[in-house]
Design a protein around this motif. Sequence first.
Motif, mmCIF file in Angstrom:
data_model
loop_
_atom_site.group_PDB
_atom_site.id
_atom_site.type_symbol
_atom_site.label_atom_id
_atom_site.label_comp_id
_atom_site.label_asym_id
_atom_site.label_seq_id
_atom_site.Cartn_x
_atom_site.Cartn_y
_atom_site.Cartn_z
ATOM 1 N N ALA A 70 0.832 -1.207 0.000
ATOM 2 C CA ALA A 70 0.000 0.000 0.000
ATOM 3 C C ALA A 70 0.866 1.255 0.000
ATOM 4 N N GLY A 71 1.912 1.250 0.830
ATOM 5 C CA GLY A 71 2.806 2.405 0.881
ATOM 6 C C GLY A 71 3.566 2.596 -0.419
ATOM 7 N N PHE A 72 4.030 1.497 -1.014
ATOM 8 C CA PHE A 72 4.758 1.544 -2.277
ATOM 9 C C PHE A 72 3.882 2.093 -3.391
ATOM 10 N N ILE A 73 2.678 1.546 -3.515
ATOM 11 C CA ILE A 73 1.746 2.009 -4.559
ATOM 12 C C ILE A 73 1.432 3.486 -4.362
ATOM 13 N N ASP A 74 1.201 3.891 -3.122
ATOM 14 C CA ASP A 74 0.918 5.294 -2.828
ATOM 15 C C ASP A 74 2.104 6.187 -3.193
ATOM 16 N N ASP A 75 3.317 5.733 -2.881
ATOM 17 C CA ASP A 75 4.518 6.523 -3.206
ATOM 18 C C ASP A 75 4.665 6.730 -4.711
ATOM 19 N N VAL A 76 4.385 5.685 -5.500
ATOM 20 C CA VAL A 76 4.479 5.806 -6.961
ATOM 21 C C VAL A 76 3.356 6.686 -7.480
ATOM 22 N N LYS A 77 2.138 6.422 -7.031
ATOM 23 C CA LYS A 77 0.963 7.161 -7.507
ATOM 24 C C LYS A 77 1.066 8.649 -7.184
ATOM 25 N N SER A 78 1.519 8.983 -5.982
ATOM 26 C CA SER A 78 1.573 10.377 -5.533
ATOM 27 C C SER A 78 2.765 11.148 -6.092
ATOM 28 N N GLY A 79 3.749 10.413 -6.636
ATOM 29 C CA GLY A 79 4.955 11.082 -7.128
ATOM 30 C C GLY A 79 6.016 11.245 -6.061
ATOM 31 N N LYS A 80 5.789 10.671 -4.903
ATOM 32 C CA LYS A 80 6.801 10.681 -3.843
ATOM 33 C C LYS A 80 8.038 9.915 -4.311
#
Length: 148
Positions: A70-80
């Motif tokens: 979840a954190g990985f997907i969020d990091d990619v999706k958000s541009g982090k």
Amino acid sequence: MKRSLSILAASLLLTCTAIAKDALTPETKIAAFEADLGQAMIHKDIATLSNLVADDWTIQDASGSMGTKAGFIDDVKSGKLVVTSFKIHDLHVRVLGNVAFVQAFDDETSSYEGKENSGTYNWLDVWVNRDGHWVSVATQLTKVEPKK
């Protein structure tokens, strides 16, 4: 007659392509999935990332920090997490039944939270074949420091 031959040729081509894809060894498939993961990060292809990374996937980096899918997907999706180049080398895949271990290096151009993070990384990925579908379940990631 020409139309029938064209249809037959197209059918044979599609059948041969499907057979060839099914004939890939698990090692070859997993190596391709590793490359797909790199490209998916570059293109922010969340569907591919979600398909190749198990829901219970974890990652541990050299600092000992643990991460989740979840954190990985969020990091990619958000541009982090931004990856603009990802080149795998020295890849070794070892399959033991329904489990595979991948050891490799990648040279990447990346940043995390706006901080330059480019370099060479070595990693160990663990893949599991669940109901005929290979998914990554664990990653150990270490940045390789340049030799002095």
